[in-house]
Design a protein around this motif. Structure first.
Motif, PDB file in Angstrom:
ATOM      1  N   GLY A 152       0.820  -1.226  -0.027  1.00  0.00           N
ATOM      2  CA  GLY A 152      -0.118   0.143  -0.092  1.00  0.00           C
ATOM      3  C   GLY A 152       0.903   1.238  -0.148  1.00  0.00           C
ATOM      4  O   GLY A 152       0.230   2.350  -0.307  1.00  0.00           O
ATOM      5  N   HIS A 153       2.096   1.285   0.291  1.00  0.00           N
ATOM      6  CA  HIS A 153       2.817   2.543   0.652  1.00  0.00           C
ATOM      7  C   HIS A 153       3.152   3.299  -0.650  1.00  0.00           C
ATOM      8  O   HIS A 153       3.822   4.460  -0.651  1.00  0.00           O
ATOM      9  CB  HIS A 153       4.100   2.443   1.538  1.00  0.00           C
ATOM     10  N   HIS A 154       2.619   2.918  -1.731  1.00  0.00           N
ATOM     11  CA  HIS A 154       2.808   3.729  -3.037  1.00  0.00           C
ATOM     12  C   HIS A 154       1.626   4.467  -3.464  1.00  0.00           C
ATOM     13  O   HIS A 154       1.448   5.091  -4.537  1.00  0.00           O
ATOM     14  CB  HIS A 154       3.550   3.030  -4.095  1.00  0.00           C
ATOM     15  N   TRP A 191      10.433  -0.567   6.334  1.00  0.00           N
ATOM     16  CA  TRP A 191      11.968  -1.144   6.034  1.00  0.00           C
ATOM     17  C   TRP A 191      11.871  -1.798   4.657  1.00  0.00           C
ATOM     18  O   TRP A 191      12.565  -2.356   4.165  1.00  0.00           O
ATOM     19  CB  TRP A 191      12.423  -1.843   7.138  1.00  0.00           C
ATOM     20  N   ASP A 192      10.868  -1.427   3.746  1.00  0.00           N
ATOM     21  CA  ASP A 192      10.876  -1.879   2.695  1.00  0.00           C
ATOM     22  C   ASP A 192      11.850  -1.475   1.796  1.00  0.00           C
ATOM     23  O   ASP A 192      12.508  -0.351   1.970  1.00  0.00           O
ATOM     24  CB  ASP A 192       9.473  -1.486   1.818  1.00  0.00           C
ATOM     25  N   TYR A 193      12.385  -2.068   0.525  1.00  0.00           N
ATOM     26  CA  TYR A 193      13.523  -1.653  -0.247  1.00  0.00           C
ATOM     27  C   TYR A 193      13.156  -0.420  -1.068  1.00  0.00           C
ATOM     28  O   TYR A 193      14.060   0.441  -1.154  1.00  0.00           O
ATOM     29  CB  TYR A 193      13.934  -2.870  -1.172  1.00  0.00           C
ATOM     30  N   HIS A 194      11.833  -0.351  -1.313  1.00  0.00           N
ATOM     31  CA  HIS A 194      11.580   0.983  -1.880  1.00  0.00           C
ATOM     32  C   HIS A 194      10.893   2.050  -0.936  1.00  0.00           C
ATOM     33  O   HIS A 194      10.419   1.888   0.216  1.00  0.00           O
ATOM     34  CB  HIS A 194      10.108   0.585  -2.908  1.00  0.00           C
ATOM     35  N   HIS A 195      10.956   3.277  -1.487  1.00  0.00           N
ATOM     36  CA  HIS A 195      10.709   4.276  -0.710  1.00  0.00           C
ATOM     37  C   HIS A 195       8.905   4.372  -0.363  1.00  0.00           C
ATOM     38  O   HIS A 195       8.325   4.297  -1.550  1.00  0.00           O
ATOM     39  CB  HIS A 195      11.176   5.862  -1.040  1.00  0.00           C
ATOM     40  N   PHE A 278       9.497  -7.002   2.768  1.00  0.00           N
ATOM     41  CA  PHE A 278      10.868  -7.916   2.805  1.00  0.00           C
ATOM     42  C   PHE A 278      11.533  -7.949   1.290  1.00  0.00           C
ATOM     43  O   PHE A 278      12.212  -8.876   1.028  1.00  0.00           O
ATOM     44  CB  PHE A 278      10.279  -9.350   3.209  1.00  0.00           C
ATOM     45  N   ASP A 279      11.090  -6.850   0.175  1.00  0.00           N
ATOM     46  CA  ASP A 279      12.103  -7.071  -0.818  1.00  0.00           C
ATOM     47  C   ASP A 279      13.390  -6.305  -0.523  1.00  0.00           C
ATOM     48  O   ASP A 279      14.325  -6.109  -1.460  1.00  0.00           O
ATOM     49  CB  ASP A 279      11.293  -6.131  -1.978  1.00  0.00           C
ATOM     50  N   SER A 280      13.754  -5.763   0.836  1.00  0.00           N
ATOM     51  CA  SER A 280      14.697  -5.392   1.285  1.00  0.00           C
ATOM     52  C   SER A 280      15.864  -6.770   1.850  1.00  0.00           C
ATOM     53  O   SER A 280      16.923  -6.626   2.089  1.00  0.00           O
ATOM     54  CB  SER A 280      14.689  -4.424   2.433  1.00  0.00           C
ATOM     55  N   GLU A 320       4.239  -5.441   3.132  1.00  0.00           N
ATOM     56  CA  GLU A 320       4.235  -4.467   1.849  1.00  0.00           C
ATOM     57  C   GLU A 320       4.908  -5.498   0.738  1.00  0.00           C
ATOM     58  O   GLU A 320       4.348  -6.121   0.377  1.00  0.00           O
ATOM     59  CB  GLU A 320       5.191  -3.191   2.216  1.00  0.00           C
ATOM     60  N   GLY A 321       6.207  -5.029   0.574  1.00  0.00           N
ATOM     61  CA  GLY A 321       6.744  -5.889  -0.710  1.00  0.00           C
ATOM     62  C   GLY A 321       7.328  -7.177  -0.311  1.00  0.00           C
ATOM     63  O   GLY A 321       7.518  -7.330   0.991  1.00  0.00           O
ATOM     64  N   GLY A 322       8.136  -7.755  -1.221  1.00  0.00           N
ATOM     65  CA  GLY A 322       8.627  -9.045  -0.907  1.00  0.00           C
ATOM     66  C   GLY A 322       8.430  -9.933  -2.080  1.00  0.00           C
ATOM     67  O   GLY A 322       7.484 -10.384  -1.944  1.00  0.00           O
ATOM     68  N   TYR A 323       9.348 -10.104  -3.048  1.00  0.00           N
ATOM     69  CA  TYR A 323       8.981 -10.831  -4.211  1.00  0.00           C
ATOM     70  C   TYR A 323       9.751 -12.017  -4.342  1.00  0.00           C
ATOM     71  O   TYR A 323       9.449 -12.860  -5.350  1.00  0.00           O
ATOM     72  CB  TYR A 323       9.005  -9.847  -5.393  1.00  0.00           C
ATOM     73  N   ASN A 324      10.671 -12.466  -3.733  1.00  0.00           N
ATOM     74  CA  ASN A 324      11.532 -13.843  -3.856  1.00  0.00           C
ATOM     75  C   ASN A 324      10.443 -14.719  -2.818  1.00  0.00           C
ATOM     76  O   ASN A 324      10.544 -14.622  -1.593  1.00  0.00           O
ATOM     77  CB  ASN A 324      12.721 -13.631  -3.156  1.00  0.00           C
TER      78      ASN A 324
HETATM   79 ZN   LIG Z   1       8.801  -2.544  -2.366  1.00  0.00          ZN
END
Ligand SMILES: [Zn+2]
Length: 346
Positions: A152-154, A191-195, A278-280, A320-324
């Protein structure tokens, strides 16, 4: 099919059947009693919000933001004996009233009309985040993780999906906690990889929400400059920490200890929210950081320390993210196990 592949396929089938049985049992609980009325929950515990609805909707068959993300997470939760602390997401009749605290009527109308299934799933993710706030405010849970999608953060008010996001569930949860429960100060850790550009935009002039984001500012969406610190009354309440490719556990933990902790202690939040992307994590399809599951355990502990010092351990974390697929699921298990097993008892 060799012996190992054969055994793996049997294990997968068993896990799938177990999951289906648990889902059926959950459906009964959901049918008979509203989430907030579920009895026998111990205090000082962790809840994971899940729901079959998160297995619906994908942008395209090969798109990384797919239902498989949730399938892998749920399987990992079962394997780690964490599925027993899951709860299905309840429905709120007034959900759009709360979405409107952050998003415009035009944005919502456009999403509902142009992508109805995505709207249903994204609305359920908001529901999960708000139900999580209800749960901790009613002392049914100490902390909650929402195993939800899409992220949701974008989500900006553009009338369409932005960076796989439709509605900013964490931002809406912050507004909900303030308006429904009269909590004054909300800390959002991302702490997502993306802002988290949407979260930044929503609270940029608002001193009641401290937004702390670690990310790679050179990646999508191209925002997150550390010089952007908030404006007006919100000056100083927007903290962007740029991290380069290859960022390790040591580096991100240092940023949390040296920047987040003192700011949070000055801010004294009434609630801690985490945009848990967790895409970070190392080996993500869309990221280039090298954070391990041990790193996420430490970040989780720091967030829990803040929640313990200022807000009776109240903490809501939303995926939020995390794609692996496997990596994301492992990081979720590490994160949730820490939320569950590292309770402060004060
Ligand atoms: Zn992300």
């Amino acid at each position: 099919m060799n012996r190992r592949t054969f055994l793996n396929s049997i294990l997968s089938t068993l896990l799938y059947i177990t999951h289906r049985q648990l889902s059926a049992a959950e459906a009964l609980v959901k049918k008979d009693s509203d989430f907030l009325k579920v009895e026998n929950l111990e205090k000082n515990n962790t809840t994971i919000m899940v729901d079959p609805v998160f297995l619906e909707h994908h942008i395209g068959p090969t798109h990384p933001e797919s239902p498989s993300r949730i399938q892998h997470i749920e399987r990992a939760l079962i394997e780690s004996n964490l599925f027993e602390i899951t709860k299905s997401v309840g429905l709120k009749n007034d959900i759009y009233k709360w979405i409107e605290t952050v998003h415009t009527k035009n944005h919502i109308k456009s999403i509902r009309e142009s992508t109805p299934i995505a709207n249903k799933v994204a609305t359920a993710a908001v529901n999960a985040a708000l139900s999580a706030v209800d749960s901790i405010m009613h002392n049914n849970s100490t902390n909650v993780f929402c195993a939800t999608r899409p992220p949701g953060h974008h989500a900006l008010n553009t009338g369409r999906e932005e960076g796989f996001c439709y509605y900013n569930h964490v931002a809406i949860a912050a507004k909900y906690a303030q308006e429904k429960y009269n909590l004054k100060r909300i800390l959002i850790i991302d702490w997502d990889y993306h802002h988290g550009n949407s979260t930044e935009a929503i609270f940029y002039t608002d001193p009641s929400v401290l937004f702390f984001s670690t990310h790679d500012k050179n990646a999508y969406p191209g925002t997150g400059d550390p010089l952007k610190t908030g404006s007006g009354d919100g000056e100083g309440y927007n903290i962007n920490v740029h991290l380069p490719c290859g960022t390790s556990d040591r580096i991100i933990i240092k940023k949390f200890n040296e920047i987040l902790l003192p700011k949070a202690r000055k801010f004294k939040p009434d609630l801690v929210l985490i945009s848990a992307g967790f895409d970070s994590r190392k080996d993500d399809l869309l990221g280039c950081f090298s954070i391990t599951d041990s790193g996420f355990i430490e970040l989780t502990k720091i967030a829990m320390t803040i929640a313990n010092e200022f807000c009776n351990n109240r903490l809501v974390s939303v995926l939020e993210g995390g794609y692996n697929l496997d990596g994301n699921a492992k990081a979720v298990v590490a994160h949730v196990s820490t939320l569950k097993n590292n309770m402060h008892t004060s």
